[in-house]
Design an enzyme around this catalytic site. Structure first.
Site, PDB file in Angstrom:
ATOM      1  N   ALA A   1     -59.216 -77.345 -36.494  1.00 15.88           N
ATOM      2  CA  ALA A   1     -58.933 -76.085 -35.805  1.00 15.88           C
ATOM      3  C   ALA A   1     -58.205 -76.357 -34.486  1.00 15.88           C
ATOM      4  CB  ALA A   1     -60.229 -75.332 -35.539  1.00 15.88           C
TER       5      ALA A   1
ATOM      6  N   ALA B   1     -60.491 -76.875 -31.576  1.00 11.25           N
ATOM      7  CA  ALA B   1     -61.042 -78.232 -31.525  1.00 11.25           C
ATOM      8  C   ALA B   1     -60.047 -79.185 -30.872  1.00 11.25           C
ATOM      9  CB  ALA B   1     -61.391 -78.713 -32.934  1.00 11.25           C
TER      10      ALA B   1
ATOM     11  N   ARG C   1     -57.539 -78.506 -28.809  1.00  7.16           N
ATOM     12  CA  ARG C   1     -57.270 -78.186 -27.406  1.00  7.16           C
ATOM     13  C   ARG C   1     -58.476 -78.371 -26.500  1.00  7.16           C
ATOM     14  NH1 ARG C   1     -56.867 -73.214 -26.459  1.00  7.16           N
ATOM     15  NH2 ARG C   1     -57.372 -72.405 -28.504  1.00  7.16           N
TER      16      ARG C   1
ATOM     17  N   SER D   1     -60.061 -83.229 -42.950  1.00  8.37           N
ATOM     18  CA  SER D   1     -59.339 -82.007 -43.300  1.00  8.37           C
ATOM     19  C   SER D   1     -59.137 -81.988 -44.804  1.00  8.37           C
ATOM     20  CB  SER D   1     -57.984 -81.966 -42.588  1.00  8.37           C
ATOM     21  OG  SER D   1     -57.243 -80.819 -42.984  1.00  8.37           O
ATOM     22  N   ARG D   2     -58.873 -80.769 -45.314  1.00 10.25           N
ATOM     23  CA  ARG D   2     -58.494 -80.658 -46.729  1.00 10.25           C
ATOM     24  C   ARG D   2     -57.088 -81.194 -46.920  1.00 10.25           C
ATOM     25  NH1 ARG D   2     -59.143 -74.495 -47.242  1.00 10.25           N
ATOM     26  NH2 ARG D   2     -58.354 -74.783 -45.151  1.00 10.25           N
TER      27      ARG D   2
ATOM     28  N   HIS E   1     -69.644 -71.674 -41.956  1.00 12.98           N
ATOM     29  CA  HIS E   1     -70.616 -72.416 -41.147  1.00 12.98           C
ATOM     30  C   HIS E   1     -71.892 -72.748 -41.910  1.00 12.98           C
ATOM     31  CE1 HIS E   1     -68.905 -71.289 -36.919  1.00 12.98           C
ATOM     32  NE2 HIS E   1     -68.035 -71.928 -37.681  1.00 12.98           N
TER      33      HIS E   1
ATOM     34  N   LYS F   1     -70.087 -70.980 -32.709  1.00 12.27           N
ATOM     35  CA  LYS F   1     -70.841 -69.765 -33.006  1.00 12.27           C
ATOM     36  C   LYS F   1     -70.055 -68.884 -33.961  1.00 12.27           C
ATOM     37  CE  LYS F   1     -69.291 -67.611 -28.733  1.00 12.27           C
ATOM     38  NZ  LYS F   1     -68.518 -66.447 -28.974  1.00 12.27           N
TER      39      LYS F   1
END
Length: 154
Positions: free
Chosen positions: A16, A19, A21, A40-41, A82, A100
């Site tokens: 992401a 993540a 940054r 990662s995929r 999640h 979250k």
């Protein structure tokens, strides 16, 4: 005098932008943590992230969870993923730091917190700049996660 605990070896499930940054630079800069791998995929995306942070690239989230050299995972996946990946990580014996929300409902969150506690693992939800919502391992634990900050209410 006891020798210092080895750094907690962190694996990241997903690449992401948040993540990249915000969280990976913090993890990489902490001497108590070692950014060990990013999964990662997409092999190419994992390689780009790993190159930027000097860690291993892993193709696929299950492969990262199976890695014996990962103590804990940071989970910046979309919220609807999640609960599934937190549970998989806990069942693989990994401590978890997740963005979250942990789950879509209180019952799901309670179930995962119980699973973590039953396995002697730490499950943290990241909120702003403070982790919260996690049972801590017993103080006598030799786990590097025992030095994580105390959970904060909220």
């Amino acid at each position: 005098m006891h020798a210092p605990a080895p750094p907690l070896r962190i694996g990241v499930l997903g690449c992401a932008d948040f993540a990249r940054r915000r969280m990976l630079p913090v993890i990489a800069a902490d001497p108590g943590l070692r950014l060990a791998a990013v999964a990662s995929r997409s092999e190419a995306k994992a390689a780009r992230f790993a190159d930027a942070f000097g860690c291993a690239a892993v193709h696929g989230y299950d492969a990262l969870l199976a890695a014996p050299d990962i103590d804990a995972v940071y989970l910046p996946l979309p919220p609807m993923l999640h609960a599934e990946w937190i549970e998989r990580a806990l069942r693989a014996g990994k401590h978890v730091l997740a963005e979250k929300p942990l789950t879509a409902d209180a019952a799901g969150t309670e179930r995962l917190l119980r699973l973590a506690a039953d396995r002697g693992l730490v499950l943290l939800r990241w909120r702003s700049s403070a982790p919260c919502c996690a049972p801590r391992p017993p103080p006598a634990s030799s786990s590097p996660a025992a030095s994580w900050p105390a959970p904060q209410p909220g």
